[in-house]
Every structure is written in structure tokens, then in C-alpha cells.
Motif scaffolding. Structure first.
Motif, PDB file in Angstrom:
ATOM      1  N   UNK A 367       0.840  -1.200   0.000  1.00 11.05           N
ATOM      2  CA  UNK A 367       0.000   0.000   0.000  1.00 11.05           C
ATOM      3  C   UNK A 367       0.880   1.258   0.000  1.00 11.05           C
ATOM      4  N   UNK A 368       1.924   1.225   0.833  1.00  9.07           N
ATOM      5  CA  UNK A 368       2.813   2.392   0.914  1.00  9.07           C
ATOM      6  C   UNK A 368       3.553   2.612  -0.399  1.00  9.07           C
ATOM      7  N   UNK A 369       4.054   1.548  -1.000  1.00  9.03           N
ATOM      8  CA  UNK A 369       4.795   1.685  -2.252  1.00  9.03           C
ATOM      9  C   UNK A 369       3.896   2.195  -3.374  1.00  9.03           C
ATOM     10  N   UNK A 370       2.620   1.770  -3.332  1.00 10.26           N
ATOM     11  CA  UNK A 370       1.688   2.220  -4.366  1.00 10.26           C
ATOM     12  C   UNK A 370       1.456   3.719  -4.289  1.00 10.26           C
ATOM     13  N   UNK A 371       1.694   4.303  -3.121  1.00 15.47           N
ATOM     14  CA  UNK A 371       1.547   5.751  -2.949  1.00 15.47           C
ATOM     15  C   UNK A 371       2.886   6.467  -3.048  1.00 15.47           C
ATOM     16  N   UNK A 372       3.910   5.752  -3.558  1.00 15.02           N
ATOM     17  CA  UNK A 372       5.207   6.360  -3.796  1.00 15.02           C
ATOM     18  C   UNK A 372       6.088   6.473  -2.572  1.00 15.02           C
ATOM     19  N   UNK A 373       5.754   5.763  -1.475  1.00 18.97           N
ATOM     20  CA  UNK A 373       6.558   5.832  -0.265  1.00 18.97           C
ATOM     21  C   UNK A 373       7.728   4.834  -0.351  1.00 18.97           C
ATOM     22  N   UNK A 374       8.843   5.211   0.250  1.00 17.86           N
ATOM     23  CA  UNK A 374      10.015   4.329   0.298  1.00 17.86           C
ATOM     24  C   UNK A 374       9.882   3.413   1.516  1.00 17.86           C
ATOM     25  N   UNK A 375       9.980   2.144   1.269  1.00 16.59           N
ATOM     26  CA  UNK A 375       9.798   1.173   2.357  1.00 16.59           C
ATOM     27  C   UNK A 375      11.162   0.849   2.963  1.00 16.59           C
ATOM     28  N   UNK A 376      11.582   1.603   3.963  1.00 18.25           N
ATOM     29  CA  UNK A 376      12.860   1.341   4.622  1.00 18.25           C
ATOM     30  C   UNK A 376      12.651   0.514   5.889  1.00 18.25           C
ATOM     31  N   UNK A 377      13.766   0.210   6.580  1.00 17.51           N
ATOM     32  CA  UNK A 377      13.702  -0.661   7.750  1.00 17.51           C
ATOM     33  C   UNK A 377      12.870  -0.046   8.863  1.00 17.51           C
ATOM     34  N   UNK A 378      13.012   1.252   9.092  1.00 15.25           N
ATOM     35  CA  UNK A 378      12.269   1.899  10.171  1.00 15.25           C
ATOM     36  C   UNK A 378      10.770   1.843   9.913  1.00 15.25           C
ATOM     37  N   UNK A 379      10.367   2.094   8.675  1.00 17.38           N
ATOM     38  CA  UNK A 379       8.939   2.059   8.339  1.00 17.38           C
ATOM     39  C   UNK A 379       8.399   0.625   8.474  1.00 17.38           C
ATOM     40  N   UNK A 380       9.207  -0.365   8.063  1.00 16.27           N
ATOM     41  CA  UNK A 380       8.775  -1.764   8.187  1.00 16.27           C
ATOM     42  C   UNK A 380       8.564  -2.137   9.649  1.00 16.27           C
ATOM     43  N   UNK A 381       9.456  -1.672  10.537  1.00 20.42           N
ATOM     44  CA  UNK A 381       9.297  -1.973  11.966  1.00 20.42           C
ATOM     45  C   UNK A 381       8.027  -1.327  12.521  1.00 20.42           C
ATOM     46  N   UNK A 382       7.732  -0.099  12.089  1.00 24.68           N
ATOM     47  CA  UNK A 382       6.509   0.554  12.552  1.00 24.68           C
ATOM     48  C   UNK A 382       5.276  -0.214  12.095  1.00 24.68           C
ATOM     49  N   UNK A 383       5.313  -0.691  10.865  1.00 23.63           N
ATOM     50  CA  UNK A 383       4.181  -1.476  10.361  1.00 23.63           C
ATOM     51  C   UNK A 383       4.016  -2.778  11.148  1.00 23.63           C
ATOM     52  N   UNK A 384       5.156  -3.418  11.495  1.00 23.69           N
ATOM     53  CA  UNK A 384       5.088  -4.656  12.265  1.00 23.69           C
ATOM     54  C   UNK A 384       4.495  -4.400  13.646  1.00 23.69           C
ATOM     55  N   UNK A 385       4.889  -3.277  14.283  1.00 24.48           N
ATOM     56  CA  UNK A 385       4.312  -2.951  15.591  1.00 24.48           C
ATOM     57  C   UNK A 385       2.815  -2.681  15.469  1.00 24.48           C
ATOM     58  N   UNK A 386       2.420  -2.012  14.383  1.00 24.23           N
ATOM     59  CA  UNK A 386       1.009  -1.727  14.197  1.00 24.23           C
ATOM     60  C   UNK A 386       0.186  -2.961  13.920  1.00 24.23           C
ATOM     61  N   UNK A 387       0.794  -3.963  13.258  1.00 19.95           N
ATOM     62  CA  UNK A 387       0.059  -5.195  12.924  1.00 19.95           C
ATOM     63  C   UNK A 387       0.076  -6.219  14.050  1.00 19.95           C
ATOM     64  N   UNK A 388       0.941  -6.023  15.048  1.00 22.28           N
ATOM     65  CA  UNK A 388       1.100  -7.014  16.114  1.00 22.28           C
ATOM     66  C   UNK A 388      -0.196  -7.304  16.860  1.00 22.28           C
ATOM     67  N   UNK A 389      -1.014  -6.298  17.220  1.00 25.00           N
ATOM     68  CA  UNK A 389      -2.271  -6.627  17.917  1.00 25.00           C
ATOM     69  C   UNK A 389      -3.192  -7.530  17.103  1.00 25.00           C
TER      70      UNK A 389
END
Length: 696
Positions: A367-389
Motif C-alpha cells: 500500500x505504501x509503495x503504491x503511494x510512492x513511499x520508500x519502504x525502509x527498515x524503520x517504516x517496516x518496523x513501525x508497520x510490524x508494531x502496528x500489525x502485532x495486535x
């Protein structure tokens, strides 16, 4: 100089060479500590040198060699034509540039020592066997194999003269019949051709040895471990070899064999100790028979799998993760496909949980890449924390003890997962009467640990061994077989046992079922029927008991024509036992009094008063011992439940009816007890003999 004097002089030179090897190994350790190099190489070198020094230092001081091969000059001898080799328990190097003084019994050339015969000499002209008394060479025996079927034997000085012992010479016969004192000894000097084939079976080959009493099945298993470590040292040094025995007394009995053969790093333990270590749960309570029978039933694997995967839930809404000014969303339909696809892959539960999280994060990243966002390690970790629940809700983390405690402590949860698998009575049998508040305060039994290990194996792959040797395997339940199978999934297994000696309520009556649960349904079953340790008189008595045991096994054929077996009615069991022990003491070898557990203490108290303090040791069901150290005591008193796998020269069986009545497979236990004697057997009974006993 006579032939015997020449061999004695050679033995002295071998002893000097072995001491030089040890000194050199110790020097190498000292020098290696100061060798420059990278840290990894220095650590590996140090470990190797210290292991070598340790193995040599534990040399038990036995004879440097037990046999010699003289190859003929014919083509059958191949590269060994005209050569001479001494065979020993371990390799002894010659001088620099010189051939070895002694060849390790596991070396390829040693195969001819065990398998050559008059009809198939394998290029061997003369096979020499040596007789020893401690470290003194007393004589030798030659077999001239190149003469054909009429090959004879020549006795060297001190060999005693006279004819051979059938197909087995006098020296081999004397070693087999030597009095049994202390722990089990190796059999490298007496391995027979059919045993050698099993010992040298390929590492990739799993085998099942159905061994009658005294046929050497345990020794075959231990020597196979030593052989595989020799032939596949590098591979097995990484994956390891595991030996599983039935009880601590048995492990103590066999503990000296592998170190004598130069193998000091093999893990030897019981299944119960292995589970207590691997599950980190200490068994703290006994289990009643009805509950144990259900928990050991292989149907519990289905119950536990249901209980674990019942925690997986279907997603009931989308996942939305905030990312700065953005909010990324994965719809419910996509999440359901992730969960369903992961379940179908049948990966271990914990691996499945990791995959669900990884795949949800991947969908968010798209979803992020489709909106032109760069998927770096920090962003991936934030997504993992958000998906954990979300992952915690649909595929929650869990501990194996938690799952088992819920199954055994919650009647409703048990009813849900055991429906159609266990009957209501079976469910009632395994339910905890007083469930703990949490799994952390649970008091586990040995049977519970089997269940915990099953769930642990569902969560993650169990670390395995390159080879597993399991003795008395006929007594394993289906669930215990699965414990072993998990630890040998990517290795091989040697199964040792005797169906006639099955004593647990779930003991196998046919090898097909346990082999299937062990994950080796195709493993060949090889029968060993020649008893080298059990004399003919004892074998005849025990074989008659086979008629009432519900197993189809061939009777023992004893190599030995000697021995004595007596069945005596007595008025006073305690007094008669004391008299039998006193009558046995003038003979060489070990003495055992084997009785029902309830009378062991009374018999031990009487013997303790009558015998010297250092002459008696007492073994108990709980693994405790009292009296003199077992390896030094002449007399051992033990319950029938601990007799399996042990051997004694003189066995006194006190009250066979009590042994037969003590458990469901009591007659099988009695069969085990009768076959512990390797010279003389006395059966004393104050009560009528049990139905089915020979003569009844």
C-alpha cells in the motif's frame, strides 16, 4: 624367544607408544594455547586438541590389542596381501613414517577379523585371538582360515590346550563366560558376524533389533554408536548421538562401554530425564494408571493439535496502521486469505505466526509503495508494531505448558478438543482434580511431560540428533515414540528391544506399530536369537514361559551348555534368601536378589546384618541407592521393576508370584527377571508359583 614372549614384548611397545601419544596430545594442548591465528580457528583447534587429550587420558588401562590378522598372498587379500595387523579398542600410532602398531576395531580392515571364516576367509591366512588376565598376556589361539573347511586352531603358550569350543574358540568362549562384576563391558573381542553386520550398518539406515535375552542387543547398539562416530566423525560431531535407556540403573550399568571405546561425548540418558530438560518442567507427582494409559495413547496427539490450533481465529475486520500522516489498510478478505493459506501450509505453529505477521506487513508495504513511499527498515518496523495486535488476536503466541494445562485443567476445553477422540470416561481420567491457577504453578507428572513435548514440537521443530539409539523400545508408548521421532527426524535410529520383555501397559506386541510411530515403518526387523550370556539351563526355563506371553518371538538358543537353574519351595523366604546368598558367595562374580518391591527392604535389612558393609548395595524404584557403591558390591538387592537390561552371575528370585501379580504385564516382568542370570539361577517361593510358570 617363544611366540608368546614375542607378543608380550609387542604389547609392551604398544603401551609405550600409547603413553607417548598421550604425552604428545597434552603437549599439543599446551602449545596450541599460544598459537597465533584468528579467534575462530584457535577455538576450533583448542577444542579438537583437548578432546583428543581427554579421550586418550580416559584409556582404561586394558589390553592394547585383542586380535591379529595375517593376510595371505592371494588375490583375495587385495592391498593387504602379506600384511599383518593387530586389532585393538583404539588406534595406536607407530613412529614417524611407520604404520600403526594397532588398528582401531572400527577400521575397514577390521571387518575381516569379525567376518572371516573357513568358507569365506576374506584373504585372511591366520586370525589370532589373545587371552589376557588384566594387562598380562596369558596366551593366544590361531585359526588357519586359508586351509578351507578343515581349518584348525593352534593354541599358543598359556592358552590352556585342548580342543575348541565348537565354532567359537576357547579364548572367545572364556571371554563370553567371564564372571560379570561391575558395569557392562565392551564386546569388541567377541563380536560375532551377525552382530558385526548390525554394528557397521550405514548411517542412513535405521534398523530394529529384536534381541532375545543375552544376545548382545544392547552391546550391538552401543558399539554401533562408537562405529558411526568413527566412520562419520565430522557429521556426527555437529548433530550428535543420543542413547536412551529405560532407567538410571541401566544407564549406570552401560556407562563404561563407550568411554572404553574412546567415545566420551555421547549423550546417554532416559526419556524422562530428556523431557525434564527439554521441557524445563520438573515432574513433581505420580500418575495413576488410568490417566497414564490415556496420556500415553497416540490419540492425544490429535487432541493436543486441536487444542493448539483452536486458538487461531478468523479475522473479523480490517487492519489499519498509522504511518505519520498516512493510514495503511488491509481488508478483512485479504487477511482471511493470509490466515487460511498459512494454516494450509502446515508449518509449525510459531512459524505460522511469524508468516502471518510477515505477510500482513508485506501487504501494508505494498500500500505504501503504491503511494510512492520508500519502504525502509524503520517504516517496516513501525508497520510490524502496528500489525502485532491483529496477529495476537488471530494467531496468538502461546507456551506448550499453557496448552497442556488448559486441556487437563478445563473440562469444557477438553470436551471441545477431545470430542470424537476420547470417551467421556477417558476425559474424566486425565482431568486434573484440582487445576492450578496458572500453568506456572502446575505440578507435572512424567506422562504430562510427554504431552508438553508434543505441543512444543507443534510450535517449533525439535532440535534433532544425527543418530538415536533407543533400548528397551518395546516399552515405549505411541506418544513416547513420537518424542523419539521428533529428535531423529533428519537422522537415523537404532531400535533395540525384545517383545517378550514388554512390561508397560502399552508395551508393543508387534514391531510394526512402534516403528510407524517412530517414523520408520520401513525399518527392517532383525532377530538375534543366540544367547551368548544366558546359559542353556536358564534359557530352557525362561523359554517355557514364552508359551503364556502374548507375543510371537523365537525362543533363545543358548551358545553355552553350562549353567544351573533351580526352583525351590521354602517355608521362610527371608531365611532361604540369606542361605542362597551365602551359598553363592564362594563363586566368582556378582550376585543379585530380585524381588517384588514390597519385600526389598525386609530382605535388604536381613542381608545387611549378615554381610560385610562393603558387600551389599540396594537399589530402589525411585532411583535411590544405599550401601556400598554398586560397581564394587558383590551383592545387589533390587526390585523386579529395575532388573531390565542388567546382568548378574548368580540371580536369586524371591517370590515369583509377587512379581507376577504386581502389574498388568507381570508374567513378562518375571520373564525379564529370570533371564538376568548369566551363570546360576535360584527361584525361591513360599507361595504357590504363578499360573503359567514352568512346571505349573
Amino acid at each position: 624367544m617363544s611366540g608368546l614372549d614375542e607378543e608380550k614384548a609387542y604389547a609392551e611397545r604398544c603401551g609405550e607408544a600409547l603413553r607417548a601419544m598421550l604425552d604428545g596430545a597434552r603437549l599439543s594442548v599446551a602449545v596450541g594455547e599460544h598459537v597465533a591465528g584468528d579467534r575462530y580457528s584457535a577455538e576450533r583447534l583448542g577444542r579438537h586438541l583437548k578432546s583428543l587429550a581427554k579421550e586418550l587420558a580416559e584409556e582404561p588401562g586394558g589390553p592394547p590389542f585383542f586380535g591379529r590378522l595375517d593376510f595371505g598372498a592371494g588375490r583375495d587379500a587385495g592391498d593387504h596381501a602379506g600384511r599383518r595387523y593387530y586389532m585393538g579398542r583404539r588406534h595406536i600410532s607407530g613412529g614417524p613414517g611407520e604404520p600403526p602398531m594397532v588398528i582401531d576395531w572400527r577400521a575397514p580392515v577390521a571387518r575381516a577379523f569379525y567376518r572371516a571364516g573357513a568358507r569365506s576367509p576374506h584373504g585372511v591366512a591366520v586370525r589370532r585371538r589373545f587371552g589376557w588376565a588384566e594387562r598380562e598376556l596369558t596366551g593366544y589361539e590361531d585359526e588357519h582360515l586359508g586351509r578351507g573347511e578343515d581349518a584348525g586352531e593352534d593354541a599358543g603358550e598359556g592358552a590352556g590346550g585342548g580342543g575348541g569350543a565348537g565354532e567359537i574358540g576357547r579364548i572367545v568362549a572364556a571371554e563370553i563366560e567371564r564372571p560379570r562384576v561391575g558395569p557392562m563391558r565392551d564386546i569388541v573381542a567377541t563380536i560375532q558376524p551377525e552382530q558385526d553386520e548390525l554394528v557397521r550398518a550405514a548411517l542412513e539406515e535405521s534398523i530394529c533389533v529384536q534381541g532375545a535375552p543375552g544376545t548382545g542387543k544392547t552391546a550391538v547398539g552401543l558399539h554401533r554408536a562408537a562405529y558411526l562416530l568413527y566412520a562419520h566423525r565430522q557429521r556426527l560431531s555437529r548433530t550428535g548421538v543420543l542413547v536412551l535407556g529405560p532407567n538410571p540403573a541401566f544407564l549406570h550399568y552401560i556407562s563404561a562401554v563407550l568411554p572404553v571405546l574412546g567415545e566420551v561425548d555421547v549423550e546417554q540418558t532416559t526419556l524422562e530425564r530428556l523431557l525434564a530438560r527439554d521441557t524445563a518442567c520438573a515432574p513433581a507427582r505420580a500418575e495413576d494408571d488410568a490417566a497414564a494409559a490415556v496420556k500415553h495413547d497416540v490419540r492425544m496427539a490429535t487432541v493436543l493439535r486441536r487444542a493448539l490450533y483452536a486458538r487461531v481465529r478468523r479475522p473479523d475486520g480490517p487492519v489499519t496502521v498509522a504511518d505519520g500522516s498516512y493510514r495503511w489498510r488491509v481488508d478483512e478478505d485479504e487477511l482471511r486469505r493470509v490466515v487460511d493459506d498459512t494454516r494450509r501450509e502446515a508449518a509449525p505453529y510459531a512459524v505460522g505466526r511469524e508468516r502471518v505477521l510477515s505477510r500482513v506487513v508485506s501487504l501494508l508495504g505494498r500500500r505504501a509503495e503504491a503511494r510512492g513511499q520508500v519502504l525502509n527498515a524503520a517504516r517496516t518496523r513501525r508497520m510490524a508494531r502496528g500489525a502485532a495486535p491483529f496477529v495476537d488476536a488471530v494467531w496468538p503466541a502461546v507456551r506448550p505448558e499453557e496448552v497442556v494445562a488448559e486441556v487437563l485443567g478445563d473440562p469444557e476445553a477438553l470436551a471441545r478438543v477431545a470430542n470424537g477422540v476420547l470417551t467421556p470416561d477417558e476425559q474424566a481420567a486425565i482431568r486434573w482434580a484440582r487445576p492450578p491457577r496458572t500453568y506456572r504453578s502446575a505440578r507435572w507428572s512424567d506422562a504430562d511431560l510427554v504431552l508438553v513435548d508434543e505441543v512444543a514440537g507443534l510450535l517449533r521443530r525439535t532440535p534433532g540428533y544425527g543418530h538415536v539409539i533407543v533400548d528397551e523400545a518395546q516399552d515405549l508408548s505411541g506418544m513416547q515414540c513420537r518424542v523419539v521421532a521428533r529428535r531423529s527426524e533428519h537422522g537415523s535410529i537404532t531400535v533395540l528391544g525384545d517383545l517378550a520383555q514388554g512390561t508397560t501397559p502399552w508395551a508393543a506386541r508387534d514391531w510394526r506399530e512402534p516403528l510407524a510411530h517412530l517414523g520408520r515403518p520401513e525399518a527392517p526387523v532383525i532377530a538375534l536369537t543366540t544367547g551368548f550370556r544366558v546359559p542353556a539351563a536358564v534359557a530352557r526355563l525362561a523359554n517355557r514361559l514364552l508359551d503364556v506371553l502374548d507375543v510371537d518371538v523365537p525362543p533363545t538358543r543358548s551358545f553355552r551348555a553350562d549353567g544351573r537353574a533351580r526352583v525351590t519351595p521354602v517355608a521362610d523366604l527371608t531365611r532361604a534368601t540369606l542361605d542362597a546368598v551365602r551359598a553363592a558367595l564362594p563363586h566368582d562374580g556378582s550376585i543379585a536378589v530380585i524381588a517384588p518391591a514390597g519385600v526389598v527392604d525386609a530382605l535388604a535389612a536381613t542381608l545387611r546384618e549378615a554381610l560385610p558393609e562393603d558387600a551389599l548395595t540396594v537399589l530402589r524404584d525411585d532411583g535411590a541407592t544405599s550401601g556400598a557403591p554398586a560397581r564394587h558390591a558383590r551383592v545387589t538387592v533390587l526390585p523386579a521393576s529395575l532388573a531390565k537390561g542388567l546382568e548378574y552371575d548368580h540371580v536369586i528370585v524371591a517370590e515369583p508370584a509377587g512379581i507376577a501379580e504386581a502389574e498388568e504385564r507381570g508374567l513378562n516382568r518375571l520373564y525379564v527377571v529370570l533371564t538376568r542370570a548369566v551363570s546360576r539361577l535360584d527361584v525361591l517361593h513360599a507361595r504357590p508359583l504363578p499360573a503359567g510358570f514352568p512346571g505349573c
